[in-house]
Design an enzyme around this catalytic site. Structure first.
Site, PDB file in Angstrom:
ATOM      1  N   CYS A  91       0.820  -1.215   0.000  1.00  0.00           N
ATOM      2  CA  CYS A  91       0.000   0.000   0.000  1.00  0.00           C
ATOM      3  C   CYS A  91       0.851   1.262   0.000  1.00  0.00           C
ATOM      4  CB  CYS A  91      -0.915   0.008   1.226  1.00  0.00           C
ATOM      5  SG  CYS A  91      -0.033   0.168   2.804  1.00  0.00           S
ATOM      6  N   THR A  92       2.171   1.111   0.033  1.00  0.00           N
ATOM      7  CA  THR A  92       3.076   2.243   0.248  1.00  0.00           C
ATOM      8  C   THR A  92       2.791   3.420  -0.666  1.00  0.00           C
ATOM      9  OG1 THR A  92       4.756   0.595   0.789  1.00  0.00           O
ATOM     10  CG2 THR A  92       5.494   2.868   0.502  1.00  0.00           C
TER      11      THR A  92
END
Length: 395
Positions: free
Chosen positions: A84-85
């Site tokens: 999800c960075t």
């Protein structure tokens, strides 16, 4: 004969971006069997292996872009909790072209190369920011990519706080391999799609993207959480070195916002203990401590920065005791109470902060995936569920 036509479909699953296996825990509790797992991180591999200790060792360490699909067994379900960075509101918002979140396209590549062994069902999990990344273009392209492989899609949002005392909002997508296209109704209203599990923003996205092959299903309401933060706190003796000294406690209190300090001061005067959590954040160039006092912890994070580790406050009887949340408490906040923690402190925090909430996955499996699997095996999906058009006749 194509596997697409074979039945019954087994309750088997391959988990990609497996992390420390919390997706697996939730699915197993709902009757699924994991026969393959993949992740690129050797630390997560170690933690996963230490807990599950599979004699068959289903875990394959490696980059998803480099996987040999011939080594992936046929399964009915494939899950992908891809990084999800680059999608998170707290990140750089580089989207699906970012260094980490672009791993999604590796998952699409795997599905494409599997050909007629492609899983009948897909479950994606990511942060809610996936919906708005690149003004919604990333989410649209991700779903259209699944459409191009024959999957109709559904999407919904669940906050883990419905199950555990942790605020953790996540976006889920279910894909179903089907030759049938379920068109949306021609003139729906926003409220047609909006529900407890489909936020205004998600409903608006569905409404404004009829080019996506949707298969929207009615979902049950979520349960009510039965316990609070105080119920998962580990007992820590008053003389434990884990508690901060008075100077460090005062430093934290001096960092809190005035409105939060009032809440702490009031709780200090009570005859029973209250439990709060805190994160440090930079506000206007100053490090501030944001206190949460509603019986719910903030969203667990990976310990990549100084503010990532959550702080616990035990307040009452004239005292304010402060320490950091422990790995065991993190496990409880993820619904993995009995997880075997055999790694270093930072490794454990990294694993839990980058994972999915177990009871959320179990709920999705029991209330969505299992009924869908039964429909597939009964070859009666048209009568057992309804497309968006049929949904409109019921409301």
């Amino acid at each position: 004969m194509s596997l697409y036509l074979q039945k019954p479909f087994p309750n088997t699953c391959a988990e990609f971006f497996a992390g420390i296996g919390l997706m697996r825990l939730g699915l197993e509790q709902a009757g699924w069997e994991i026969t393959y797992a993949n992740d690129i991180d050797p630390i997560k591999d170690k933690i996963y292996q230490n807990h599950f200790q599979d004699p068959q060792n289903h875990f394959q360490l490696g980059d998803i872009h480099q996987l040999d699909v011939k080594e992936i067994p046929y399964v009915t379900l494939a899950t992908a909790s891809f990084p999800c960075t680059d999608l998170s509101l707290a990140g750089r918002r580089e989207g699906l072209v970012g260094k980490n979140s672009s791993a999604y396209w590796g998952f699409i590549k795997v599905l494409k190369e599997m050909g007629n062994r492609r899983p009948r069902l897909i479950l994606l999990e990511n942060v809610e920011g996936f919906l708005t990344s690149n003004k919604g273009e990333d989410f649209k392209e991700a779903l259209l990519a699944l459409n191009s492989l024959g999957y109709s899609v559904d999407a919904f949002v669940i906050d883990a706080a419905k199950f555990v005392p942790q605020s953790r909002v996540r976006l889920f997508v279910v894909g179903k391999l089907t030759p049938v296209t379920h068109n949306l109704v021609k003139s729906p209203q926003l409220s047609f799609y909006q529900s407890e599990l489909r936020t205004h923003r998600l409903a608006d996205f569905i409404l404004n993207h009829p080019e996506i092959n949707w298969d929207i299903r009615q979902l049950r309401n979520l349960p009510k959480r039965k316990f609070n933060l105080a119920d998962i706190v580990d007992p820590t003796p008053d003389n434990s070195a884990e508690w901060w000294n008075e100077e460090r406690v005062m430093y934290l209190l001096n960092q809190t916002f005035d409105r939060h300090r009032v809440i702490i001061d009031l709780a200090t005067k009570r005859d029973e203990y209250s439990y709060f959590t805190a994160f440090r954040r930079v506000r206007d160039g100053r490090s501030m401590a944001e206190i949460r006092s509603d019986g719910i912890a903030g969203c667990l994070r990976t310990p990549k920065g100084g503010s990532a580790r959550q702080i616990l406050l035990k307040v009452g009887k004239g005292q304010v005791r402060v320490r950091l949340i422990s790995p065991r408490e993190c496990a409880k906040l993820m619904g993995a109470d009995d997880y075997k923690i055999s790694s270093t402190l930072n490794e454990a925090l990294f694993g839990f902060g980058d994972a999915v909430c177990v009871p959320v996955v179990k709920w999705i499996a029991e209330n969505y995936l299992n009924p869908l699997l039964n429909e597939l095996n009964n070859n009666n999906s048209h009568d057992s569920h309804y497309s968006s058009h049929e949904y409109s006749t019921l409301h």
